[in-house]
Design a protein around this motif. Structure first.
Motif, PDB file in Angstrom:
ATOM      1  N   GLU A   6       0.836  -1.198   0.000  1.00 45.53           N
ATOM      2  CA  GLU A   6       0.000   0.000   0.000  1.00 45.53           C
ATOM      3  C   GLU A   6       0.873   1.251   0.000  1.00 45.53           C
ATOM      4  N   SER A   7       0.276   2.332  -0.462  1.00 48.66           N
ATOM      5  CA  SER A   7       0.912   3.643  -0.381  1.00 48.66           C
ATOM      6  C   SER A   7      -0.182   4.707  -0.406  1.00 48.66           C
ATOM      7  N   GLY A   8       0.207   5.934  -0.029  1.00 50.23           N
ATOM      8  CA  GLY A   8      -0.719   7.054  -0.153  1.00 50.23           C
ATOM      9  C   GLY A   8      -1.287   7.595   1.136  1.00 50.23           C
ATOM     10  N   GLY A   9      -0.976   6.988   2.251  1.00 50.83           N
ATOM     11  CA  GLY A   9      -1.485   7.509   3.513  1.00 50.83           C
ATOM     12  C   GLY A   9      -0.812   8.816   3.879  1.00 50.83           C
ATOM     13  N   GLY A  10      -1.292   9.431   4.950  1.00 51.82           N
ATOM     14  CA  GLY A  10      -0.689  10.677   5.406  1.00 51.82           C
ATOM     15  C   GLY A  10      -1.600  11.441   6.334  1.00 51.82           C
ATOM     16  N   SER A  21      -3.279   3.616  -2.669  1.00 41.82           N
ATOM     17  CA  SER A  21      -3.034   2.651  -3.730  1.00 41.82           C
ATOM     18  C   SER A  21      -2.538   1.354  -3.112  1.00 41.82           C
ATOM     19  N   CYS A  22      -2.829   0.269  -3.783  1.00 43.31           N
ATOM     20  CA  CYS A  22      -2.371  -1.046  -3.333  1.00 43.31           C
ATOM     21  C   CYS A  22      -1.986  -1.831  -4.577  1.00 43.31           C
ATOM     22  N   THR A  23      -0.709  -2.162  -4.687  1.00 46.62           N
ATOM     23  CA  THR A  23      -0.214  -2.890  -5.850  1.00 46.62           C
ATOM     24  C   THR A  23       0.088  -4.323  -5.465  1.00 46.62           C
ATOM     25  N   ALA A  35     -10.342  -5.755  -1.168  1.00 46.48           N
ATOM     26  CA  ALA A  35     -11.069  -4.988  -0.169  1.00 46.48           C
ATOM     27  C   ALA A  35     -10.116  -4.084   0.591  1.00 46.48           C
ATOM     28  N   TRP A  36     -10.683  -3.062   1.168  1.00 44.79           N
ATOM     29  CA  TRP A  36      -9.977  -2.190   2.092  1.00 44.79           C
ATOM     30  C   TRP A  36     -10.613  -2.320   3.472  1.00 44.79           C
ATOM     31  N   PHE A  37      -9.750  -2.393   4.459  1.00 40.74           N
ATOM     32  CA  PHE A  37     -10.179  -2.397   5.849  1.00 40.74           C
ATOM     33  C   PHE A  37      -9.403  -1.302   6.579  1.00 40.74           C
ATOM     34  N   ARG A  38      -9.888  -0.955   7.743  1.00 39.56           N
ATOM     35  CA  ARG A  38      -9.137  -0.019   8.572  1.00 39.56           C
ATOM     36  C   ARG A  38      -9.204  -0.466  10.026  1.00 39.56           C
ATOM     37  N   GLN A  39      -8.217  -0.026  10.788  1.00 38.60           N
ATOM     38  CA  GLN A  39      -8.149  -0.445  12.182  1.00 38.60           C
ATOM     39  C   GLN A  39      -7.591   0.667  13.048  1.00 38.60           C
ATOM     40  N   GLU A  40      -8.323   0.966  14.106  1.00 41.63           N
ATOM     41  CA  GLU A  40      -7.860   1.886  15.140  1.00 41.63           C
ATOM     42  C   GLU A  40      -7.275   1.064  16.275  1.00 41.63           C
ATOM     43  N   PRO A  41      -6.390   1.660  17.054  1.00 37.89           N
ATOM     44  CA  PRO A  41      -5.779   0.931  18.173  1.00 37.89           C
ATOM     45  C   PRO A  41      -6.842   0.365  19.110  1.00 37.89           C
ATOM     46  N   TYR A  94      -4.974   1.845   7.391  1.00 39.82           N
ATOM     47  CA  TYR A  94      -5.760   1.273   6.299  1.00 39.82           C
ATOM     48  C   TYR A  94      -4.970   0.128   5.651  1.00 39.82           C
ATOM     49  N   TYR A  95      -5.679  -0.979   5.450  1.00 40.67           N
ATOM     50  CA  TYR A  95      -5.079  -2.172   4.863  1.00 40.67           C
ATOM     51  C   TYR A  95      -5.844  -2.563   3.597  1.00 40.67           C
ATOM     52  N   CYS A  96      -5.122  -2.997   2.589  1.00 40.78           N
ATOM     53  CA  CYS A  96      -5.800  -3.653   1.487  1.00 40.78           C
ATOM     54  C   CYS A  96      -5.661  -5.158   1.679  1.00 40.78           C
ATOM     55  N   ALA A  97      -6.623  -5.871   1.136  1.00 39.55           N
ATOM     56  CA  ALA A  97      -6.682  -7.315   1.311  1.00 39.55           C
ATOM     57  C   ALA A  97      -7.208  -7.959   0.033  1.00 39.55           C
ATOM     58  N   ALA A  98      -6.843  -9.209  -0.151  1.00 38.79           N
ATOM     59  CA  ALA A  98      -7.263  -9.938  -1.343  1.00 38.79           C
ATOM     60  C   ALA A  98      -7.733 -11.328  -0.959  1.00 38.79           C
ATOM     61  N   ARG A  99      -8.725 -11.789  -1.702  1.00 45.46           N
ATOM     62  CA  ARG A  99      -9.147 -13.173  -1.544  1.00 45.46           C
ATOM     63  C   ARG A  99      -9.559 -13.727  -2.899  1.00 45.46           C
ATOM     64  N   SER A 100      -9.317 -15.003  -3.090  1.00 44.54           N
ATOM     65  CA  SER A 100      -9.716 -15.663  -4.329  1.00 44.54           C
ATOM     66  C   SER A 100     -11.142 -16.174  -4.184  1.00 44.54           C
ATOM     67  N   GLY A 101     -11.762 -16.506  -5.302  1.00 48.79           N
ATOM     68  CA  GLY A 101     -13.121 -17.022  -5.258  1.00 48.79           C
ATOM     69  C   GLY A 101     -14.150 -15.951  -5.554  1.00 48.79           C
ATOM     70  N   LEU A 102     -15.396 -16.382  -5.702  1.00 51.72           N
ATOM     71  CA  LEU A 102     -16.474 -15.505  -6.145  1.00 51.72           C
ATOM     72  C   LEU A 102     -17.389 -15.045  -5.012  1.00 51.72           C
ATOM     73  N   ILE A 103     -17.273 -15.650  -3.844  1.00 54.92           N
ATOM     74  CA  ILE A 103     -18.150 -15.269  -2.745  1.00 54.92           C
ATOM     75  C   ILE A 103     -17.676 -13.946  -2.169  1.00 54.92           C
TER      76      ILE A 103
END
Length: 124
Positions: A6-10, A21-23, A35-41, A94-103
């Protein structure tokens, strides 16, 4: 295996915009839901946006709907999160995430691959 970077935070004032962005590595990017997720402490990772492999379907929680837009460029193996009208409560890693499959899945535990995270801080 899919590796995500990921990049682009600030730091941005309330009302401002950022684009994350997430490459991804690998040749199967277009077959993965992103997908994008986010997490606070101290809090659980929260769903922010989802886009299917083709890019035809997207979804958002009510907290960001109308302000955030997810998109992808499969030719560049990249997914984007455009964040507008940012609020202090959007502050998180902020995190990007990936999963395979159609569900379509909206819980972080259903995603196989993760980026390292990027900090977004919105000042009031």
């Amino acid at each position: 295996q899919v590796q995500l970077v990921e990049s682009g935070g600030g730091l941005v004032p309330a009302g401002g915009s950022l684009r994350l962005s997430c490459t991804a590595s690998g040749r199967t990017f277009s077959s993965h839901t992103m997908a994008w997720f986010r997490q606070e402490p101290g809090k659980e990772r929260e769903f922010v946006a989802l886009i299917t492999g083709s890019g035809r379907f997207t979804n958002y929680p009510d907290s960001v709907k109308g302000r955030f837009t997810v998109s992808r460029d499969n030719a560049k193996n990249t997914v984007y999160l455009q964040m507008n009208i940012l609020k202090p409560e959007d502050t998180a890693v902020y995190y990007c995430a990936a999963r395979s499959g159609l569900i379509l899945e909206y819980h972080f535990s259903r995603y196989e691959y993760w980026g390292q995270g990027t900090q977004v801080t919105v000042s009031s």
